[in-house]
Design a protein around this motif. Structure first.
Motif, PDB file in Angstrom:
ATOM      1  N   SER A  77       0.834  -1.202   0.000  1.00  0.00           N
ATOM      2  CA  SER A  77       0.000   0.000   0.000  1.00  0.00           C
ATOM      3  C   SER A  77       0.874   1.260   0.000  1.00  0.00           C
ATOM      4  CB  SER A  77      -0.984  -0.011   1.173  1.00  0.00           C
ATOM      5  OG  SER A  77      -0.329   0.279   2.386  1.00  0.00           O
ATOM      6  N   LEU A  78       2.003   1.202   0.683  1.00  0.00           N
ATOM      7  CA  LEU A  78       2.917   2.364   0.667  1.00  0.00           C
ATOM      8  C   LEU A  78       3.501   2.595  -0.725  1.00  0.00           C
ATOM      9  CD1 LEU A  78       4.954   1.975   3.991  1.00  0.00           C
ATOM     10  CD2 LEU A  78       2.879   3.294   3.591  1.00  0.00           C
ATOM     11  N   ILE A  79       3.940   1.499  -1.353  1.00  0.00           N
ATOM     12  CA  ILE A  79       4.534   1.627  -2.698  1.00  0.00           C
ATOM     13  C   ILE A  79       3.524   2.277  -3.654  1.00  0.00           C
ATOM     14  CG2 ILE A  79       5.372   0.345  -4.722  1.00  0.00           C
ATOM     15  CD1 ILE A  79       6.504  -1.758  -2.779  1.00  0.00           C
ATOM     16  N   HIS A  80       2.301   1.810  -3.606  1.00  0.00           N
ATOM     17  CA  HIS A  80       1.266   2.364  -4.502  1.00  0.00           C
ATOM     18  C   HIS A  80       0.847   3.785  -4.090  1.00  0.00           C
ATOM     19  CE1 HIS A  80      -0.304  -1.421  -6.811  1.00  0.00           C
ATOM     20  NE2 HIS A  80       1.000  -1.325  -6.829  1.00  0.00           N
ATOM     21  N   ASP A  81       0.742   4.018  -2.779  1.00  0.00           N
ATOM     22  CA  ASP A  81       0.380   5.374  -2.325  1.00  0.00           C
ATOM     23  C   ASP A  81       1.371   6.421  -2.826  1.00  0.00           C
ATOM     24  OD1 ASP A  81      -1.715   4.323  -0.977  1.00  0.00           O
ATOM     25  OD2 ASP A  81      -1.065   4.869   1.031  1.00  0.00           O
ATOM     26  N   ASP A  82       2.636   6.034  -2.923  1.00  0.00           N
ATOM     27  CA  ASP A  82       3.685   6.983  -3.323  1.00  0.00           C
ATOM     28  C   ASP A  82       3.693   7.292  -4.818  1.00  0.00           C
ATOM     29  OD1 ASP A  82       4.572   7.228  -0.747  1.00  0.00           O
ATOM     30  OD2 ASP A  82       6.233   5.807  -0.935  1.00  0.00           O
ATOM     31  N   LEU A  83       2.978   6.499  -5.616  1.00  0.00           N
ATOM     32  CA  LEU A  83       3.009   6.655  -7.078  1.00  0.00           C
ATOM     33  C   LEU A  83       2.618   8.073  -7.509  1.00  0.00           C
ATOM     34  CD1 LEU A  83       1.283   3.310  -8.155  1.00  0.00           C
ATOM     35  CD2 LEU A  83       3.672   3.936  -8.597  1.00  0.00           C
ATOM     36  N   PRO A  84       3.142   8.514  -8.650  1.00  0.00           N
ATOM     37  CA  PRO A  84       2.801   9.853  -9.156  1.00  0.00           C
ATOM     38  C   PRO A  84       1.292  10.091  -9.271  1.00  0.00           C
ATOM     39  CG  PRO A  84       4.594   8.919 -10.438  1.00  0.00           C
ATOM     40  CD  PRO A  84       4.143   7.850  -9.483  1.00  0.00           C
ATOM     41  N   CYS A  85       0.535   9.053  -9.665  1.00  0.00           N
ATOM     42  CA  CYS A  85      -0.914   9.250  -9.831  1.00  0.00           C
ATOM     43  C   CYS A  85      -1.652   9.241  -8.493  1.00  0.00           C
ATOM     44  CB  CYS A  85      -1.502   8.217 -10.779  1.00  0.00           C
ATOM     45  SG  CYS A  85      -1.569   6.548 -10.106  1.00  0.00           S
ATOM     46  N   MET A  86      -0.943   8.891  -7.420  1.00  0.00           N
ATOM     47  CA  MET A  86      -1.572   8.902  -6.083  1.00  0.00           C
ATOM     48  C   MET A  86      -1.040  10.113  -5.305  1.00  0.00           C
ATOM     49  SD  MET A  86      -3.291   5.773  -5.579  1.00  0.00           S
ATOM     50  CE  MET A  86      -3.328   4.223  -6.465  1.00  0.00           C
ATOM     51  N   ASP A  87      -0.211   9.848  -4.278  1.00  0.00           N
ATOM     52  CA  ASP A  87       0.265  10.970  -3.464  1.00  0.00           C
ATOM     53  C   ASP A  87       1.548  11.608  -4.010  1.00  0.00           C
ATOM     54  OD1 ASP A  87      -1.873  10.598  -1.826  1.00  0.00           O
ATOM     55  OD2 ASP A  87      -0.803   9.398  -0.345  1.00  0.00           O
ATOM     56  N   PHE A 102      13.069   2.343  -9.093  1.00  0.00           N
ATOM     57  CA  PHE A 102      12.949   1.262 -10.092  1.00  0.00           C
ATOM     58  C   PHE A 102      12.048   1.613 -11.276  1.00  0.00           C
ATOM     59  CE2 PHE A 102      14.006  -0.880  -6.109  1.00  0.00           C
ATOM     60  CZ  PHE A 102      15.011  -1.745  -6.493  1.00  0.00           C
ATOM     61  N   GLY A 103      11.412   2.772 -11.255  1.00  0.00           N
ATOM     62  CA  GLY A 103      10.481   3.110 -12.336  1.00  0.00           C
ATOM     63  C   GLY A 103       9.058   2.788 -11.933  1.00  0.00           C
ATOM     64  N   GLU A 104       8.138   3.481 -12.606  1.00  0.00           N
ATOM     65  CA  GLU A 104       6.744   3.430 -12.194  1.00  0.00           C
ATOM     66  C   GLU A 104       6.091   2.066 -12.434  1.00  0.00           C
ATOM     67  OE1 GLU A 104       4.969   7.028 -13.686  1.00  0.00           O
ATOM     68  OE2 GLU A 104       2.985   6.318 -13.071  1.00  0.00           O
ATOM     69  N   SER A 105       6.309   1.498 -13.609  1.00  0.00           N
ATOM     70  CA  SER A 105       5.632   0.232 -13.906  1.00  0.00           C
ATOM     71  C   SER A 105       6.134  -0.862 -12.964  1.00  0.00           C
ATOM     72  CB  SER A 105       5.848  -0.166 -15.369  1.00  0.00           C
ATOM     73  OG  SER A 105       7.221  -0.310 -15.641  1.00  0.00           O
ATOM     74  N   THR A 106       7.426  -0.868 -12.711  1.00  0.00           N
ATOM     75  CA  THR A 106       7.982  -1.879 -11.800  1.00  0.00           C
ATOM     76  C   THR A 106       7.422  -1.705 -10.393  1.00  0.00           C
ATOM     77  OG1 THR A 106      10.013  -2.010 -13.105  1.00  0.00           O
ATOM     78  CG2 THR A 106      10.138  -2.806 -10.847  1.00  0.00           C
ATOM     79  N   VAL A 108       4.451  -0.479  -9.605  1.00  0.00           N
ATOM     80  CA  VAL A 108       3.070  -0.996  -9.610  1.00  0.00           C
ATOM     81  C   VAL A 108       3.095  -2.523  -9.502  1.00  0.00           C
ATOM     82  CG1 VAL A 108       0.957  -1.260 -10.986  1.00  0.00           C
ATOM     83  CG2 VAL A 108       2.120   0.941 -10.915  1.00  0.00           C
ATOM     84  N   LEU A 109       3.944  -3.158 -10.309  1.00  0.00           N
ATOM     85  CA  LEU A 109       3.978  -4.628 -10.353  1.00  0.00           C
ATOM     86  C   LEU A 109       4.559  -5.228  -9.070  1.00  0.00           C
ATOM     87  CD1 LEU A 109       5.050  -4.991 -14.079  1.00  0.00           C
ATOM     88  CD2 LEU A 109       2.866  -5.724 -13.102  1.00  0.00           C
ATOM     89  N   ALA A 110       5.560  -4.552  -8.493  1.00  0.00           N
ATOM     90  CA  ALA A 110       6.128  -5.039  -7.227  1.00  0.00           C
ATOM     91  C   ALA A 110       5.067  -4.946  -6.127  1.00  0.00           C
ATOM     92  CB  ALA A 110       7.366  -4.237  -6.850  1.00  0.00           C
ATOM     93  N   GLY A 111       4.300  -3.859  -6.139  1.00  0.00           N
ATOM     94  CA  GLY A 111       3.207  -3.715  -5.175  1.00  0.00           C
ATOM     95  C   GLY A 111       2.174  -4.824  -5.346  1.00  0.00           C
ATOM     96  N   ASN A 112       1.752  -5.034  -6.583  1.00  0.00           N
ATOM     97  CA  ASN A 112       0.787  -6.111  -6.855  1.00  0.00           C
ATOM     98  C   ASN A 112       1.318  -7.458  -6.368  1.00  0.00           C
ATOM     99  OD1 ASN A 112      -0.621  -4.128  -8.167  1.00  0.00           O
ATOM    100  ND2 ASN A 112      -0.206  -4.859 -10.225  1.00  0.00           N
ATOM    101  N   SER A 113       2.611  -7.665  -6.574  1.00  0.00           N
ATOM    102  CA  SER A 113       3.207  -8.954  -6.198  1.00  0.00           C
ATOM    103  C   SER A 113       3.268  -9.115  -4.686  1.00  0.00           C
ATOM    104  CB  SER A 113       4.614  -9.072  -6.791  1.00  0.00           C
ATOM    105  OG  SER A 113       4.553  -8.978  -8.202  1.00  0.00           O
ATOM    106  N   LEU A 114       3.470  -8.023  -3.967  1.00  0.00           N
ATOM    107  CA  LEU A 114       3.469  -8.097  -2.498  1.00  0.00           C
ATOM    108  C   LEU A 114       2.065  -8.378  -1.970  1.00  0.00           C
ATOM    109  CD1 LEU A 114       5.938  -5.224  -1.551  1.00  0.00           C
ATOM    110  CD2 LEU A 114       6.252  -7.668  -1.142  1.00  0.00           C
TER     111      LEU A 114
END
Lengths: 290, 290
Positions: A77-87, A102-106, A108-114
């Motif tokens: 949730s932290l990884i995704h919250d920090d994304l440019p489209c979020m916070d 690591f870049g935005e797409s990575t 998102v995918l690392a978050g999904n994987s966690l």
């Protein structure tokens, strides 16, 4: 002393998670997953889980998998919250956020994987019975998805620069932060084979602890330092976040948090000295000075 | 005829999903979740699951929850794949992608919520035993996370505009598309209480079917029409995607797909007429002309 306990628990959970990932097939996402998961996190939720275990005399080794799953969900949730489209936060725990590193797409995918890994951990071989695993997974998904963390984050973003009332803000924070703490306490009651009523009661106490935790976060954003919190401060006002502080002011919010803490401690009283560790951690959360 | 079967199954799964969501607490994310989940999807994976059930005489109602979970995972992966930081596709199933319709942050959160919902569906009350639920969840998480779909998508993005060999491309496509088809067949074997060896065999067949499905997708991207596939075509080459077609050409890829299909059909032979429906669907996949 609490600091030591937290550090010891964090080390234990980190070891468990690294070990779990090491036994799996390798992938390009393991590195960013570990980056978001392991380094620097206080693993306060795991300590809350272990402390709750003491209410019922449940050993830590029986709760390890639940702790690991919770930390996966929290980190995702932290990884995704920090994304440019979020916070759009580029610093987390004193380091570049996962998407910066690591870049935005990575990210998102690392978050999904966690998020996914949390369910894999619970459903893997461990000391829980099949029934317990299922009940834990059902609760964890309910606390993480649109009725929990994800739903809370959506509200948080939609509330930006809007005038929201007391109940709306609390509802958002209960989902965004409270629900995972609800899970922390309620899942221990599941492992202890407690009755439905006790499970619900524990869950509600957890939700209040989560709210307390969120309020302290908000206080730190106003009065803390960048060094103390590991990320830039005074962001909430800048971003027009709907926080209790922005609505009713710092002092009134402090008083509210104090009443909330007292309510929680009162509810834990019936557990006598078995609740000592949990109470210490709750006090530490409110007075925290990491 | 297959078209009718697909439509009937899609309707059944859509109804199940809407019903499941209706029974839950409401949230702002339900609308974008339904947008990505329900409308226009062919639900081909659900039909594959029902068809596989026929190999072992397993009734559809025992597999409904698994179908619904798979469609949640599939829809989540599409919503996230379409994001600007991923494949940046603004059209999906002939309509604006979820992030175009609802905004980027909402699309990320709706995707996360669908991923989570899959696990909630399996762990909820249904016709599966606790042991079966756990085994299904373990497999589903393994096929969805960094060792499956998410890992495959990461490879897909990292392979863009790179020269990758045959095995690297197949490995990526097995993860990105094959793993969820592996799950479709293997989970049915779990519900049928089959031995480990048979579960693995079914999983491998599923993975090959998934690969076949992916190859057909790639063929359609070259030779299909926008109307046929519901999204702009000829994207793979434009984006420098590493596909088998871009590596060995259209004709050679067609021949490879044909061999793969024959291999799958041969393996299904031992199930005699019980495999008829599954074989029909596989043939339909390869010759598809939606």
């Amino acid at each position: 002393m609490i600091g030591k306990k937290l550090a010891k628990n964090a080390k234990k959970i980190d070891r468990f998670l690294l070990n779990f990932l090491n036994k799996q097939k390798k992938s390009l996402l393991v590195k960013p997953m570990i980056y978001g998961l392991i380094s620097g996190g206080k693993k306060i939720r795991s300590t809350i889980i272990f402390d709750t275990g003491k209410l019922f005399g449940i050993k830590e080794k029986k709760l390890l998998d639940i702790c690991a799953a919770v930390e996966c969900i929290h980190s995702y949730s932290l990884i995704h919250d920090d994304l440019p489209c979020m916070d759009n936060d580029s610093i987390r725990r004193g380091k570049p956020s996962t998407h910066i590193k690591f870049g935005e797409s990575t990210a998102v995918l690392a978050g999904n994987s966690l998020l996914t890994l949390a369910f894999e951990i619970i459903s893997s071989k461990n000391l829980l019975s099949s029934n317990q695993k299922n009940e834990v997974i059902k609760l964890l998904s309910n606390c993480s998805g649109h009725t929990g963390i994800a739903g809370g984050q959506e509200l948080d973003l939609k509330f930006e620069n809007k005038k929201k009332n007391f109940n709306q803000i609390l509802d958002m924070q209960r989902k965004k932060t409270g629900k995972l703490f609800n899970f922390c306490l309620q899942s221990v009651a599941i492992v202890g084979n407690k009755k439905k009523k006790e499970k619900n009661t524990l869950g509600k106490i957890g939700e209040d602890i989560g709210l307390l935790f969120q309020l302290t976060d908000d206080f730190l954003d106003v009065k803390g330092s960048r060094k103390l919190v590991g990320k830039p401060i005074k962001k909430d006002r800048k971003k027009g976040k709907s926080t209790l502080i922005n609505l009713i002011g710092y002092k009134k919010s402090l008083r509210y948090a104090d009443r909330l803490k007292k309510k929680v401690l009162l509810k834990l009283k019936k557990h006598g000295k078995n609740a000592r560790d949990l109470i210490d951690t709750i006090k530490f959360i409110q007075e925290r000075n990491f």
